[in-house]
Design a protein around this motif. Structure first.
Motif, PDB file in Angstrom:
ATOM      1  N   PRO A   1       0.828  -1.214   0.000  1.00 38.88           N
ATOM      2  CA  PRO A   1       0.000   0.000   0.000  1.00 38.88           C
ATOM      3  C   PRO A   1       0.864   1.266   0.000  1.00 38.88           C
ATOM      4  N   LYS A   2       0.373   2.310  -0.675  1.00 35.41           N
ATOM      5  CA  LYS A   2       1.114   3.568  -0.704  1.00 35.41           C
ATOM      6  C   LYS A   2       0.146   4.729  -0.595  1.00 35.41           C
ATOM      7  N   ASP A   3       0.630   5.819   0.017  1.00 37.47           N
ATOM      8  CA  ASP A   3      -0.173   7.031   0.146  1.00 37.47           C
ATOM      9  C   ASP A   3       0.139   7.981  -1.010  1.00 37.47           C
ATOM     10  N   ALA A   4      -0.709   8.986  -1.153  1.00 43.45           N
ATOM     11  CA  ALA A   4      -0.462  10.019  -2.171  1.00 43.45           C
ATOM     12  C   ALA A   4       0.799  10.790  -1.808  1.00 43.45           C
ATOM     13  N   ASP A   5       1.628  11.081  -2.809  1.00 44.85           N
ATOM     14  CA  ASP A   5       2.890  11.801  -2.584  1.00 44.85           C
ATOM     15  C   ASP A   5       2.906  13.023  -3.496  1.00 44.85           C
ATOM     16  N   TYR A   6       2.352  14.139  -2.980  1.00 46.93           N
ATOM     17  CA  TYR A   6       2.231  15.343  -3.791  1.00 46.93           C
ATOM     18  C   TYR A   6       3.592  15.990  -4.064  1.00 46.93           C
ATOM     19  N   GLU A   7       4.508  15.865  -3.127  1.00 51.34           N
ATOM     20  CA  GLU A   7       5.846  16.440  -3.329  1.00 51.34           C
ATOM     21  C   GLU A   7       6.563  15.731  -4.469  1.00 51.34           C
ATOM     22  N   GLU A   8       6.422  14.409  -4.503  1.00 50.41           N
ATOM     23  CA  GLU A   8       7.054  13.638  -5.575  1.00 50.41           C
ATOM     24  C   GLU A   8       6.406  13.962  -6.921  1.00 50.41           C
ATOM     25  N   ALA A   9       5.090  14.160  -6.928  1.00 45.21           N
ATOM     26  CA  ALA A   9       4.393  14.532  -8.164  1.00 45.21           C
ATOM     27  C   ALA A   9       4.892  15.873  -8.669  1.00 45.21           C
ATOM     28  N   LEU A  10       5.122  16.820  -7.758  1.00 48.07           N
ATOM     29  CA  LEU A  10       5.642  18.130  -8.143  1.00 48.07           C
ATOM     30  C   LEU A  10       7.048  18.013  -8.722  1.00 48.07           C
ATOM     31  N   ARG A  11       7.876  17.178  -8.112  1.00 47.19           N
ATOM     32  CA  ARG A  11       9.259  17.001  -8.594  1.00 47.19           C
ATOM     33  C   ARG A  11       9.274  16.487 -10.033  1.00 47.19           C
ATOM     34  N   LEU A  12       8.356  15.582 -10.353  1.00 41.99           N
ATOM     35  CA  LEU A  12       8.309  15.007 -11.699  1.00 41.99           C
ATOM     36  C   LEU A  12       7.978  16.045 -12.767  1.00 41.99           C
ATOM     37  N   LEU A  13       7.468  17.192 -12.351  1.00 43.27           N
ATOM     38  CA  LEU A  13       7.069  18.230 -13.306  1.00 43.27           C
ATOM     39  C   LEU A  13       8.080  19.363 -13.410  1.00 43.27           C
ATOM     40  N   ILE A  14       9.222  19.244 -12.717  1.00 39.44           N
ATOM     41  CA  ILE A  14      10.219  20.306 -12.733  1.00 39.44           C
ATOM     42  C   ILE A  14      11.467  19.841 -13.479  1.00 39.44           C
ATOM     43  N   PRO A  15      11.828  20.510 -14.589  1.00 40.86           N
ATOM     44  CA  PRO A  15      13.040  20.118 -15.330  1.00 40.86           C
ATOM     45  C   PRO A  15      14.283  20.128 -14.438  1.00 40.86           C
ATOM     46  N   LEU A  16      15.257  19.316 -14.808  1.00 43.13           N
ATOM     47  CA  LEU A  16      16.542  19.136 -14.133  1.00 43.13           C
ATOM     48  C   LEU A  16      16.433  18.313 -12.854  1.00 43.13           C
ATOM     49  N   VAL A  17      15.348  18.442 -12.090  1.00 45.58           N
ATOM     50  CA  VAL A  17      15.207  17.610 -10.891  1.00 45.58           C
ATOM     51  C   VAL A  17      14.210  16.470 -11.116  1.00 45.58           C
ATOM     52  N   SER A  18      13.512  16.481 -12.249  1.00 45.54           N
ATOM     53  CA  SER A  18      12.511  15.447 -12.523  1.00 45.54           C
ATOM     54  C   SER A  18      13.134  14.052 -12.545  1.00 45.54           C
ATOM     55  N   GLN A  19      14.375  13.965 -12.978  1.00 39.89           N
ATOM     56  CA  GLN A  19      15.079  12.685 -13.007  1.00 39.89           C
ATOM     57  C   GLN A  19      16.298  12.705 -12.082  1.00 39.89           C
ATOM     58  N   ASN A  20      16.288  13.607 -11.125  1.00 40.09           N
ATOM     59  CA  ASN A  20      17.415  13.719 -10.199  1.00 40.09           C
ATOM     60  C   ASN A  20      16.873  13.988  -8.800  1.00 40.09           C
ATOM     61  N   LYS A  21      16.486  12.915  -8.125  1.00 39.99           N
ATOM     62  CA  LYS A  21      15.883  13.035  -6.801  1.00 39.99           C
ATOM     63  C   LYS A  21      16.874  13.564  -5.771  1.00 39.99           C
ATOM     64  N   GLY A  22      18.141  13.210  -5.938  1.00 39.97           N
ATOM     65  CA  GLY A  22      19.165  13.683  -5.017  1.00 39.97           C
ATOM     66  C   GLY A  22      19.304  15.197  -5.049  1.00 39.97           C
ATOM     67  N   LEU A  23      19.278  15.774  -6.254  1.00 42.43           N
ATOM     68  CA  LEU A  23      19.376  17.229  -6.394  1.00 42.43           C
ATOM     69  C   LEU A  23      18.155  17.897  -5.781  1.00 42.43           C
ATOM     70  N   TRP A  24      16.974  17.300  -5.967  1.00 42.81           N
ATOM     71  CA  TRP A  24      15.748  17.849  -5.405  1.00 42.81           C
ATOM     72  C   TRP A  24      15.819  17.879  -3.877  1.00 42.81           C
ATOM     73  N   GLU A  25      16.272  16.783  -3.285  1.00 45.20           N
ATOM     74  CA  GLU A  25      16.378  16.723  -1.822  1.00 45.20           C
ATOM     75  C   GLU A  25      17.415  17.709  -1.290  1.00 45.20           C
ATOM     76  N   MET A  26      18.503  17.894  -2.053  1.00 44.85           N
ATOM     77  CA  MET A  26      19.525  18.831  -1.642  1.00 44.85           C
ATOM     78  C   MET A  26      18.986  20.272  -1.675  1.00 44.85           C
ATOM     79  N   LEU A  27      18.202  20.606  -2.722  1.00 45.02           N
ATOM     80  CA  LEU A  27      17.637  21.943  -2.835  1.00 45.02           C
ATOM     81  C   LEU A  27      16.532  22.167  -1.811  1.00 45.02           C
ATOM     82  N   ALA A  28      15.849  21.103  -1.401  1.00 48.69           N
ATOM     83  CA  ALA A  28      14.738  21.226  -0.472  1.00 48.69           C
ATOM     84  C   ALA A  28      15.198  21.447   0.963  1.00 48.69           C
ATOM     85  N   LYS A  29      16.468  21.149   1.254  1.00 48.93           N
ATOM     86  CA  LYS A  29      16.989  21.308   2.623  1.00 48.93           C
ATOM     87  C   LYS A  29      17.144  22.775   2.982  1.00 48.93           C
TER      88      LYS A  29
END
Length: 387
Positions: free
Chosen positions: A359-387
């Protein structure tokens, strides 16, 4: 018209108008629809092309395959600076080469989105790889002409619409690029040889052309399906067909070994680069917490390397559908980047189950990341920028 009739004439006219950006359907499309589509599809394209610079690494090898073994690897790096200057003078290398290649097959793109493309392809390294490929292809083209003159390969020169005499005069005059200040005779020689070099580079580059697109591909209402598929048709008509024609010519001349050289060179040079690029991208995927795309450590890497060379051309559409179904995404995800992104975002915003039934819950943050160029395929960069 007298030979094929008015219907054939109209068909050719429609194809030409479509390639020139004047598809009949496009003239009727409302401006707000065109602008909205341009923004949405352009933005989605950037989320899919994060690693396009990395995946373009096999392209420099295409010029070697086009030369058919007449130019050595070491020779391609000699006088590289001179080739760079010549390529810039000829307009073979431009400041916007990468975005021109990526979206030249796309119709009705706005000025704002083209500017966005310019900075995006600089940031992801695609511009640097494209320019390097063009300069290398230019250098190889010059040496290819020189070799054809030395060996008396008239057929090779004829295919580039240049003569041995013109090449020799051009060499003797210091290899000038066409310019208005040259005297008329030199301008003619520079134009003929320059056109030959430019043709060679075009045949050794994955540069999409609207004239290689299907008629429906130039229809703006079909852009959502045509998006990024112009590369597949370009590789089919330029890479696959070009290699086949060169092999067929050599086979017709009775030289079986020489006929196999273009294909061998393609495998020896392009395949390792394609596999290295795929391995690097997969490493980045794993680094970002994504699953590896290589289920079989050997077979999947080899098949992936072959596919990334572009040798399957338009058949890659079918292979993409098969791969998406295998991953449980459904065939629609392979038909268009827009469908693929929409499906992934939809899967993130709705609760449900993973592929293994967890089972999984809705992940709106992950959905947003998928729509942003450069971080859409780079989760590490997204987490680094989110800190």
């Amino acid at each position: 018209e007298r030979v094929h009739g008015s219907a054939a004439r109209q068909e050719v006219m429609d194809l030409t108008l479509g390639a020139l950006g004047k598809h009949p359907a496009g003239q009727r499309m409302p401006k707000w629809v065109r602008n909205s589509q341009d923004f949405v599809l352009g933005w989605i394209g950037k989320t899919m092309l994060v690693y396009s610079g990395l995946m373009s690494l096999p392209e420099p090898a295409l010029a070697f395959a086009r030369a058919g073994g007449t130019v050595g690897l070491g020779d391609s790096f000699r006088s590289f600076g001179e080739a760079r200057r010549f390529a810039r003078d000829m307009g073979i290398v431009l400041s916007d080469s990468a975005e021109y290649m990526a979206f030249q097959g796309e119709q009705y793109q706005s000025t704002a989105m083209r500017k966005f493309d310019h900075w995006f392809f600089k940031l992801n390294g695609n511009q640097a790889v494209t320019n390097f490929s063009r300069v290398m292809a230019t250098n190889i083209a010059i040496r290819y002409l020189h070799s054809a003159v030395e060996t008396g390969d008239v057929a090779a020169l004829e295919r580039l619409n240049v003569t041995a005499e013109q090449v020799e005069i051009w060499e003797a005059k210091g290899r000038p690029a066409w310019a208005t200040h040259l005297d008329p005779s030199t301008r003619g020689i520079a134009a003929a040889v320059g056109d030959a070099i430019n043709q060679f580079v075009q045949e050794a580059s994955l540069q999409p052309s609207r004239f290689q697109a299907t008629h429906w591909g130039n229809n703006p209402y079909m852009r959502v399906l045509w998006q990024l598929k112009h590369f597949l048709f370009t590789t089919g008509s330029t890479l696959v067909a070009g290699t086949y024609r060169e092999m067929a010519r050599r086979f017709k001349d009775g030289d079986m070994i020489a006929a196999a050289v273009p294909l061998i060179l393609f495998g020896v040079v392009a395949m390792p680069l394609a596999m290295a690029a795929g391995e690097a991208r997969d490493w980045l995927r794993r680094l970002n917490g994504q699953r590896s795309e290589f289920e079989d450590p050997v077979l999947d890497r080899v098949i992936g390397g072959v596919r990334r060379t572009g040798i399957f051309g338009p058949a890659e559409i079918g292979l993409g559908i098969w791969k998406q179904v295998e991953w449980g995404n459904g065939p629609l995800a392979a038909l268009s980047p827009a469908f693929s992104v929409a499906q992934r975002v939809y899967g993130k915003v709705l609760p449900g189950e993973t592929m293994d039934g967890t089972p999984k819950d809705a992940d709106y943050e992950e959905a947003l990341r998928l729509l942003i160029p450069l971080v859409s395929q780079n989760k590490g960069l997204w987490e680094m920028l989110a800190k």
